[in-house]
Design an enzyme around this catalytic site. Structure first.
Site, PDB file in Angstrom:
ATOM      1  N   PRO A  24      44.899  37.954  46.527  1.00  0.00           N
ATOM      2  CG  PRO A  24      44.994  35.784  46.447  1.00  0.00           C
ATOM      3  CD  PRO A  24      44.225  36.865  46.906  1.00  0.00           C
ATOM      4  CG  MET A  25      44.985  40.462  42.427  1.00  0.00           C
ATOM      5  SD  MET A  25      44.362  42.356  42.281  1.00  0.00           S
ATOM      6  CE  MET A  25      44.527  42.940  43.871  1.00  0.00           C
ATOM      7  CB  CYS A 107      45.272  30.472  39.456  1.00  0.00           C
ATOM      8  SG  CYS A 107      46.096  31.442  38.495  1.00  0.00           S
ATOM      9  CE  LYS A 146      40.936  34.786  45.428  1.00  0.00           C
ATOM     10  NZ  LYS A 146      40.304  34.497  43.999  1.00  0.00           N
ATOM     11  CG  ASN A 218      37.591  37.212  44.650  1.00  0.00           C
ATOM     12  OD1 ASN A 218      38.264  36.483  43.921  1.00  0.00           O
ATOM     13  ND2 ASN A 218      37.908  38.591  44.647  1.00  0.00           N
ATOM     14  N   GLY A 219      35.039  38.510  43.481  1.00  0.00           N
ATOM     15  CA  GLY A 219      34.582  38.499  41.971  1.00  0.00           C
ATOM     16  C   GLY A 219      33.588  39.746  41.617  1.00  0.00           C
TER      17      GLY A 219
END
Length: 347
Positions: A24-25, A107, A146, A218-219
């Site tokens: 998600p961005m 986030c 997440k 992720n990352g």
């Protein structure tokens, strides 16, 4: 109740789809972006931009949930920290047809911190568990998380396993772990995506320590080949962000055969653009603007002959009065011409 049953049935392949997902961005993974990504991969799991629970519950901003049936499997990411409000937002999201509800615990932006959600919740695993339990109580689709490996001066080797143990104790079985700390003071959100060092071995260790959990990494994953290596290390999934957006053909165009053992929808990005045209025409017919879609298509030919010209034609023309399908076709002709020129040069 029948609708909820249908949603639950539809959600069955979501854990399989999570073998590869697009992160998600904000400002990027909107419904137009997701539609294009789904054309490129029939298998990968797609995520919305983060939607806050206050926006849905208090603001009634249901337009944020608009999506096309073709996007499935698609997950709704929520931001929030109030269990009852998140439960109501999750219920709204599930009734809107989403296959998964994901809680953002990663986030690092100032806006997220001021609202007491996102990465700051890494400090409150008991609250995250309470939020997840509240959401699970009212939906029939998976509730996932997440997260980061820690924030600020936390020690990830201690914090992450404790976080996973606490939150999985509430019934969460699937986590996407951004393998970086988040520095809530001193780094911007952009810097938090690059500066804190990656710790992939820690995520591998978590999979060994929690074998029953579905863990995605992720990352920093920039290619499909890197994603496959992480899967070979025993992880259940890989979530790719910026690379999937900027080089969608390289990541998603090859994902179905290489990651899922399925047939690729298209053999050439030119064909995927042609397949987008009816969607673009429909959007324009409903009063939409070409740039709302074309901005997500700029990277389709990344690294290929004509990529720069493709971007130029769309970038310079999409916001002009009357811009439509004809502009995309013009850009396609430019790419075809560049390809022919490159072939001639090789002779």
């Amino acid at each position: 109740m029948q609708k909820n049953k249908d949603i639950k049935d539809k959600a069955k392949p979501v854990s399989h789809a999570a073998r590869l997902s697009v992160a998600p961005m904000m400002d990027w993974t909107d419904r137009h972006c997701r539609f294009m990504h789904r054309l490129l991969s029939r298998e990968a799991l797609l995520y919305t931009e983060m939607v806050t629970s206050p926006a849905l519950v208090r603001g009634r901003a249901f337009h944020l949930l608009t999506h096309s049936p073709e996007e499935h499997p698609v997950a709704l990411q929520l931001g929030g920290s109030d269990p009852s409000e998140l439960a109501e937002a999750a219920r709204i999201g599930a009734e809107a047809g989403y296959d998964e509800i994901n809680l953002n615990v990663g986030c690092p932006s100032d806006r997220v911190q001021s609202g007491t959600f996102g990465a700051v919740l890494m400090r409150q695993p008991d609250l995250v568990a309470e939020c997840c339990a509240a959401m699970q109580a009212v939906v029939d689709v998976p509730v996932t998380v997440k997260c980061r490996i820690g924030v600020d001066d936390q020690e990830p080797q201690e914090v992450l396993p404790a976080f996973l143990e606490t939150v999985s104790g509430a019934g969460v079985t699937r986590f996407s772990i951004h393998a970086r700390k988040a520095w809530l003071k001193g780094l911007s959100p952009k810097e938090n995506r690059d500066i804190p060092p990656l710790d992939y071995p820690l995520v591998y260790e978590m999979k060994r320590n929690f074998p029953d959990l579905h863990l995605s990494l992720n990352g920093g994953v920039g290619t499909l080949e890197e994603a496959l290596k992480h899967l070979e290390m025993g992880l259940d999934g890989v979530m790719i962000g910026r690379a999937a957006y900027h080089q969608p053909w390289d990541i998603l165009g090859a994902a179905d055969p290489l990651v899922f053992g399925a047939e690729a929808p298209f053999a050439d990005p030119l064909d995927s653009v042609e397949a987008m045209l009816p969607y673009v025409a429909q959007h324009l017919g409903e009063g939409g603007k070409l740039g709302q879609i074309s901005k997500h298509m700029l990277g389709l030919f990344a690294g290929q002959p004509g990529a720069r010209l493709w971007r130029r034609v769309l970038s310079e023309g999409a916001h002009k009065e009357g811009a439509g399908v004809a502009l995309i076709k013009e850009a396609l002709d430019v790419v075809r011409g560049a390809r022919e020129g490159a072939l001639e040069a090789q002779k």
